[in-house]
Design a protein around this motif. Sequence first.
Motif, PDB file in Angstrom:
ATOM      1  N   LYS A 225       0.805  -1.217   0.000  1.00  0.00           N
ATOM      2  CA  LYS A 225       0.000   0.000   0.000  1.00  0.00           C
ATOM      3  C   LYS A 225       0.843   1.274   0.000  1.00  0.00           C
ATOM      4  CE  LYS A 225      -3.658  -2.434   2.489  1.00  0.00           C
ATOM      5  NZ  LYS A 225      -4.383  -2.567   3.779  1.00  0.00           N
ATOM      6  N   ARG A 226       1.975   1.240   0.701  1.00  0.00           N
ATOM      7  CA  ARG A 226       2.848   2.425   0.705  1.00  0.00           C
ATOM      8  C   ARG A 226       4.253   2.021   1.109  1.00  0.00           C
ATOM      9  NH1 ARG A 226       0.097   6.747   3.401  1.00  0.00           N
ATOM     10  NH2 ARG A 226      -0.811   6.915   1.333  1.00  0.00           N
TER      11      ARG A 226
ATOM     12  N   GLU B  34      -1.274   7.495   6.642  1.00  0.00           N
ATOM     13  CA  GLU B  34      -2.129   8.639   6.281  1.00  0.00           C
ATOM     14  C   GLU B  34      -2.711   8.455   4.872  1.00  0.00           C
ATOM     15  OE1 GLU B  34      -3.876  12.437   7.020  1.00  0.00           O
ATOM     16  OE2 GLU B  34      -2.843  11.021   8.345  1.00  0.00           O
ATOM     17  N   PRO B  35      -3.996   8.820   4.654  1.00  0.00           N
ATOM     18  CA  PRO B  35      -4.551   8.766   3.294  1.00  0.00           C
ATOM     19  C   PRO B  35      -3.707   9.565   2.307  1.00  0.00           C
ATOM     20  CG  PRO B  35      -6.296   9.128   4.892  1.00  0.00           C
ATOM     21  CD  PRO B  35      -5.000   9.225   5.648  1.00  0.00           C
ATOM     22  N   ARG B  36      -3.553   9.020   1.104  1.00  0.00           N
ATOM     23  CA  ARG B  36      -2.676   9.605   0.089  1.00  0.00           C
ATOM     24  C   ARG B  36      -2.986  11.080  -0.182  1.00  0.00           C
ATOM     25  NH1 ARG B  36       2.232   9.024  -1.704  1.00  0.00           N
ATOM     26  NH2 ARG B  36       2.200  11.252  -1.413  1.00  0.00           N
TER      27      ARG B  36
ATOM     28  N   LYS C 264       5.793  22.964   8.253  1.00  0.00           N
ATOM     29  CA  LYS C 264       4.327  23.169   8.204  1.00  0.00           C
ATOM     30  C   LYS C 264       3.597  21.938   7.689  1.00  0.00           C
ATOM     31  CE  LYS C 264       4.364  28.219   7.497  1.00  0.00           C
ATOM     32  NZ  LYS C 264       5.796  28.388   7.177  1.00  0.00           N
ATOM     33  N   SER C 265       4.082  21.347   6.588  1.00  0.00           N
ATOM     34  CA  SER C 265       3.397  20.184   6.011  1.00  0.00           C
ATOM     35  C   SER C 265       3.512  18.972   6.931  1.00  0.00           C
ATOM     36  CB  SER C 265       3.961  19.870   4.618  1.00  0.00           C
ATOM     37  OG  SER C 265       5.347  19.578   4.697  1.00  0.00           O
ATOM     38  N   LEU C 266       4.646  18.813   7.597  1.00  0.00           N
ATOM     39  CA  LEU C 266       4.840  17.707   8.537  1.00  0.00           C
ATOM     40  C   LEU C 266       3.907  17.866   9.737  1.00  0.00           C
ATOM     41  CD1 LEU C 266       6.597  15.177   9.188  1.00  0.00           C
ATOM     42  CD2 LEU C 266       8.098  16.714  10.471  1.00  0.00           C
ATOM     43  N   GLU C 267       3.808  19.083  10.254  1.00  0.00           N
ATOM     44  CA  GLU C 267       2.928  19.349  11.397  1.00  0.00           C
ATOM     45  C   GLU C 267       1.471  19.087  11.042  1.00  0.00           C
ATOM     46  OE1 GLU C 267       3.730  23.006  13.693  1.00  0.00           O
ATOM     47  OE2 GLU C 267       5.558  23.194  12.513  1.00  0.00           O
ATOM     48  N   LYS C 268       1.105  19.376   9.805  1.00  0.00           N
ATOM     49  CA  LYS C 268      -0.279  19.161   9.370  1.00  0.00           C
ATOM     50  C   LYS C 268      -0.642  17.683   9.425  1.00  0.00           C
ATOM     51  CE  LYS C 268      -3.434  20.427   5.601  1.00  0.00           C
ATOM     52  NZ  LYS C 268      -3.531  21.068   4.259  1.00  0.00           N
ATOM     53  N   VAL C 269       0.298  16.824   9.068  1.00  0.00           N
ATOM     54  CA  VAL C 269       0.056  15.375   9.082  1.00  0.00           C
ATOM     55  C   VAL C 269       0.180  14.794  10.483  1.00  0.00           C
ATOM     56  CG1 VAL C 269       0.935  13.140   8.275  1.00  0.00           C
ATOM     57  CG2 VAL C 269       0.780  15.059   6.691  1.00  0.00           C
ATOM     58  N   CYS C 270       1.175  15.256  11.237  1.00  0.00           N
ATOM     59  CA  CYS C 270       1.524  14.598  12.505  1.00  0.00           C
ATOM     60  C   CYS C 270       0.926  15.252  13.740  1.00  0.00           C
ATOM     61  CB  CYS C 270       3.048  14.544  12.655  1.00  0.00           C
ATOM     62  SG  CYS C 270       3.867  13.609  11.346  1.00  0.00           S
ATOM     63  N   GLY C 271       0.636  16.539  13.670  1.00  0.00           N
ATOM     64  CA  GLY C 271       0.099  17.214  14.845  1.00  0.00           C
ATOM     65  C   GLY C 271       1.130  17.319  15.957  1.00  0.00           C
ATOM     66  N   GLU C 272       0.642  17.366  17.195  1.00  0.00           N
ATOM     67  CA  GLU C 272       1.528  17.517  18.356  1.00  0.00           C
ATOM     68  C   GLU C 272       2.394  16.268  18.529  1.00  0.00           C
ATOM     69  OE1 GLU C 272       1.252  18.364  23.193  1.00  0.00           O
ATOM     70  OE2 GLU C 272      -0.551  18.485  21.919  1.00  0.00           O
ATOM     71  N   LEU C 273       3.669  16.483  18.820  1.00  0.00           N
ATOM     72  CA  LEU C 273       4.585  15.363  19.006  1.00  0.00           C
ATOM     73  C   LEU C 273       4.424  14.772  20.407  1.00  0.00           C
ATOM     74  CD1 LEU C 273       7.760  16.892  17.317  1.00  0.00           C
ATOM     75  CD2 LEU C 273       6.139  15.247  16.347  1.00  0.00           C
ATOM     76  N   PRO C 274       4.661  13.474  20.553  1.00  0.00           N
ATOM     77  CA  PRO C 274       4.424  12.833  21.850  1.00  0.00           C
ATOM     78  C   PRO C 274       5.436  13.181  22.934  1.00  0.00           C
ATOM     79  CG  PRO C 274       5.234  11.221  20.257  1.00  0.00           C
ATOM     80  CD  PRO C 274       4.953  12.495  19.497  1.00  0.00           C
TER      81      PRO C 274
END
Length: 319
Positions: A107-108, A212-214, A292-302
Amino acid sequence: MARIIITGGSGFIGTNLVEYFCSKNHEVINFDIKTPKNEKYVKNWVQGDILNKEQLFSCFSDFDPDYVVHLAARTDLNEKKSIKGYAANTDGVQNMIEIINEFPKIKRTIYASSRMVCRIDYIPKDFDDYCPPNLYGESKMIGEKKVKASAKHDYVMVRPTSIWGPYFEIPYRTFFDTVRKKMFFLPKNHYPKKSFGFVLNTVFQLEKILFEPRENLESTYYLTDYPPLDLKEWSDMVSREFGIKSTTEIPMVVLRMVSKLGDLLQKAGWQNPPLTTFRLNNLITHMVYDTKSLEKVCGELPYTLQEGVKITASWLKEN
């Protein structure tokens, strides 16, 4: 639950990623020429070389994966003579592409490149703009171009920046060890910002990108924590974990002389002198990537920076 092949799962990031995905009850195979660092996951290991296409194909055929994370690479900077020394990063990538093209069920795939496809002070205009500082960076550039030219499957390219944490090696383990021995220093009045990544945040980001969806993804991401850290603040945090008040600062003129001596020692055959001109320039240069693009996919880091430092220092004390 997914079936995941991780090439290079015995390396630094790979060791953490195998452990992370196994903790999520995924079925995981680590395809690597080296024995796993964590003995608990020897059961997940298939010994093989990505330069051996027959071994690689056999692993894919037997396991029939849903997803692939390709981390296997030669990562040192020691090769000075020929790009052929980094065949794992060029021919090995080509083998991966050709085999994954034959498995439409996958799938990816995530292909790990490196921030060193561009030198530290070069700001590329896009992900097709390259300026590698050495043969390692050049080999990773070639690998990226091969993926873009030949991959007929769903993939994402990632460029890890400077990643640190449990199971790390040179140079960031050296940094922590040097701080612990009260031998680390910073150039006086130079406090650059750095896009560095704590490895447990890195594996979290890889998971997000893998599933994540493509339509929500871009083709390439720098892997790093956000926001960028202040090098002095970070080194002071590490110092305090080892009972040291703060980082020693040394005048720049002294460090330039020491770095030139390091250059001479390196030419004489010492592969890893404490300071060279290359390392000093890296130390004082800002290295900040757009996340910015990474934050959009991942959100807050653990994990926060402080938590990452505590976990890493604890691991070092135990190992």
